[in-house]
Design a protein around this motif. Structure first.
Motif, PDB file in Angstrom:
ATOM      1  N   GLU A 283      68.925 -21.420  65.509  1.00  0.00           N
ATOM      2  CA  GLU A 283      67.591 -22.025  65.390  1.00  0.00           C
ATOM      3  C   GLU A 283      67.467 -22.819  64.084  1.00  0.00           C
ATOM      4  OE1 GLU A 283      65.796 -22.271  67.840  1.00  0.00           O
ATOM      5  OE2 GLU A 283      66.570 -20.682  69.117  1.00  0.00           O
ATOM      6  N   LEU A 333      58.810 -23.666  68.963  1.00  0.00           N
ATOM      7  CA  LEU A 333      59.629 -22.611  69.582  1.00  0.00           C
ATOM      8  C   LEU A 333      60.642 -22.006  68.612  1.00  0.00           C
ATOM      9  CD1 LEU A 333      60.413 -24.075  73.130  1.00  0.00           C
ATOM     10  CD2 LEU A 333      58.895 -22.185  72.544  1.00  0.00           C
ATOM     11  N   ILE A 337      60.807 -18.065  66.996  1.00  0.00           N
ATOM     12  CA  ILE A 337      61.978 -17.172  67.046  1.00  0.00           C
ATOM     13  C   ILE A 337      62.377 -16.755  65.628  1.00  0.00           C
ATOM     14  CG2 ILE A 337      64.438 -17.064  67.658  1.00  0.00           C
ATOM     15  CD1 ILE A 337      63.766 -18.879  70.074  1.00  0.00           C
TER      16      ILE A 337
ATOM     17  N   SER B  55      66.056 -21.438  71.647  1.00  0.00           N
ATOM     18  CA  SER B  55      64.916 -22.326  71.916  1.00  0.00           C
ATOM     19  C   SER B  55      65.371 -23.566  72.698  1.00  0.00           C
ATOM     20  CB  SER B  55      64.226 -22.732  70.620  1.00  0.00           C
ATOM     21  OG  SER B  55      65.090 -23.533  69.841  1.00  0.00           O
ATOM     22  N   ALA B  56      66.628 -23.966  72.509  1.00  0.00           N
ATOM     23  CA  ALA B  56      67.140 -25.133  73.247  1.00  0.00           C
ATOM     24  C   ALA B  56      67.121 -24.845  74.746  1.00  0.00           C
ATOM     25  CB  ALA B  56      68.564 -25.455  72.785  1.00  0.00           C
ATOM     26  N   LEU B  58      65.108 -22.627  76.194  1.00  0.00           N
ATOM     27  CA  LEU B  58      63.694 -22.539  76.605  1.00  0.00           C
ATOM     28  C   LEU B  58      63.127 -23.940  76.863  1.00  0.00           C
ATOM     29  CD1 LEU B  58      62.285 -19.800  74.159  1.00  0.00           C
ATOM     30  CD2 LEU B  58      63.140 -19.503  76.489  1.00  0.00           C
ATOM     31  N   ARG B  59      63.524 -24.901  76.033  1.00  0.00           N
ATOM     32  CA  ARG B  59      63.048 -26.289  76.231  1.00  0.00           C
ATOM     33  C   ARG B  59      63.522 -26.832  77.577  1.00  0.00           C
ATOM     34  NH1 ARG B  59      64.710 -26.522  70.793  1.00  0.00           N
ATOM     35  NH2 ARG B  59      62.889 -26.104  69.505  1.00  0.00           N
TER      36      ARG B  59
END
Lengths: 362, 111
Positions: A283, A333, A337, B55-56, B58-59
């Motif tokens: 992330e 997002l 996280i 998150s990638a 989730l996108r």
């Protein structure tokens, strides 16, 4: 108890040990650390006369063990050794492995040897395995049997040569806990190890070996917290932390993951913690990625078993700005996280760099 | 990441395994775009074999929902558990997507 003076060892023209002088006192736990190939194991093997020193002297309770008249077998009984590869007799049961030496070398009865062996197996938590053969045991169990076998000879000192280096991370703890217990009970021990937190906890004294000599020695606090010499400092920093410089947006995520996993394995971190760490790093890299190239990012991960703290530090060049508060983030997002995986996040501008420090939840 | 598709009635089941991260998310997005562009409007994504999501990933799922909404389609996620479920919880995704405990239940939910 043991006095070593000007000990040296050569293999042909190769000088492995140069003028080593130190003492190991009764009840003392001395750990020997240092990079591979710097003579740590050779030093132990010389103490136990598995290698013949090229020069110097070793005395145990005033007896010169390099004197040709010295009874080597008797010395080895006093100073027994545990090896990284266990060295159990595979054709003998656990009980027979433990009783062979006392019966043959000490002349005690089979019944007495078995009673003592069972007591020692209880000490290492393996009494129920007395009838098993070594290949029926895990690596960790085999090493605990090897320690019990060593204790069966009632040694005055035990030499451990990297006792956990052949073990899976899950088995390392069980062996270290047995050694910790022996230390608490006052056993004199010299331990070559790569387990730094263990060395810090269990030792009275730490010898840092480099270039074939004792480069620096001191209490665990002196060596691990305040090393005085350059090579010791470099070694301690390298072993207790993971650092990676990333200077391109085309970084290799999977190579970085593999390095982080290797670091976590060395520190025996639980799988969930490893996953969280990998996710946090991914992330963060996603956030930094658009700026990499013009800016350089240094990621450092440190773990302290003593304080049970796992920290990640991101230091980046470029203008002063907190990278995770940038208005240019596409969405929240990644930040959600990151915040969920960490207990605290601190931003500082230090020495011309943006420094983000994360304390990771465990 | 491995991605397999199969047709179940009037829906497509997309089975993912391995990692849905910054490296593999573009491949997932490309496959989803192709499925929707070719007329599929009911999609079940099966996470049973997926070990990791960032998150990638989730996108990529948000993109799928957006493309389906634009065509009046529906999606449902099945078997979201373990580490993947934790990431969904962190981002509040459990209330964003329809989620069921099995592919059969997910198919029924969008039938």
């Amino acid at each position: 108890m043991i006095k070593i003076e000007y000990l040296s060892k050569k293999f042909g023209d190769l000088v492995v040990l140069k003028d080593i002088s130190t003492e190991i006192k009764t009840g003392e736990v001395v750990t020997i650390i240092g990079p591979s190939g710097t003579g740590k194991s050779t030093f132990l093997r010389c103490l136990n006369l598995l290698e013949t020193p090229s020069g110097g002297s070793i005395t145990i309770n005033g007896v010169d063990i390099l004197d040709k008249k010295t009874d080597v077998a008797q010395i080895r009984q006093k100073m027994n050794m545990v090896f990284q590869s266990f060295n159990l007799f595979s054709h003998l049961s656990v009980m027979e492995n433990l009783t062979l030496g006392p019966i043959k070398l000490q002349g005690i009865s089979e019944q007495e040897a078995q009673a003592k062996a069972l007591e020692l197996l209880r000490l290492v938590g393996l009494a129920e395995k007395a009838g098993n053969y070594p290949d029926e045991l895990s690596g960790g169990q085999q090493q605990r049997v090897a320690i019990a076998r060593c204790l069966a000879m009632e040694p005055e000192i035990i030499l451990f040569d990297e006792p956990t280096s052949a073990l899976d991370p899950t088995m390392i703890r069980e062996v270290l806990s047995v050694i910790r217990r022996l230390a608490k009970e006052g056993m004199t021990m010299a331990i070559v190890t790569h387990e730094m937190d263990f060395a810090r906890d269990v030792s009275n004294r730490v010898l840092y070996m480099d270039e074939g000599l004792i480069y620096e020695e001191g209490t665990p606090e002196q060596i691990f917290e305040h090393p005085q010499k350059e090579k010791t400092r470099a070694f301690i920093n390298r072993i207790l932390s993971y650092t990676r410089r990333i200077s391109s947006p085309d970084y290799d995520l999977y190579a970085i993951n593999a390095e982080i996993e290797a670091f976590c394995e060395k520190q025996i971190l639980p799988k969930k913690t490893r996953n969280n760490l990998l996710l946090l790093v991914e992330e963060l890299l996603q956030i930094y990625a658009p700026y990499l190239g013009p800016i350089v990012l240094d990621i450092t991960i440190t773990y302290s078993e003593k304080n049970d703290r796992l920290e990640l530090i991101c230091e980046s060049t470029g203008e002063q700005a907190n990278p995770i508060e940038s208005a240019s983030l596409a969405d929240e997002l990644g930040l959600m996280i990151i915040r969920n995986l960490t207990e605290s996040i601190d931003y500082q501008w230090i020495n011309g760099k943006n420094r983000l420090q994360f304390l990771i939840k465990k | 990441m491995d991605l397999h598709t199969r047709t179940e009635g009037n829906a497509i089941v997309v089975t993912l395994s391995g990692r849905l991260d910054a490296v593999t998310a573009p491949e997932f997005e490309k496959s989803i775009r192709e499925l929707i562009d070719s007329g599929n409007s009911r999609i079940v994504v099966d996470f049973d074999q997926l070990d990791y999501i960032s998150s990638a990933g989730l996108r990529g799922l948000l993109l799928m929902a957006k493309l389906l909404n634009a065509k009046g389609g529906q999606s449902c996620l099945a078997n979201v558990k373990g580490n993947v479920r934790s990431v969904f919880d962190m981002c509040g995704f459990c209330s964003v997507f329809k989620m069921e405990n099995s592919v059969a239940e997910a198919l029924a939910a969008i039938a």
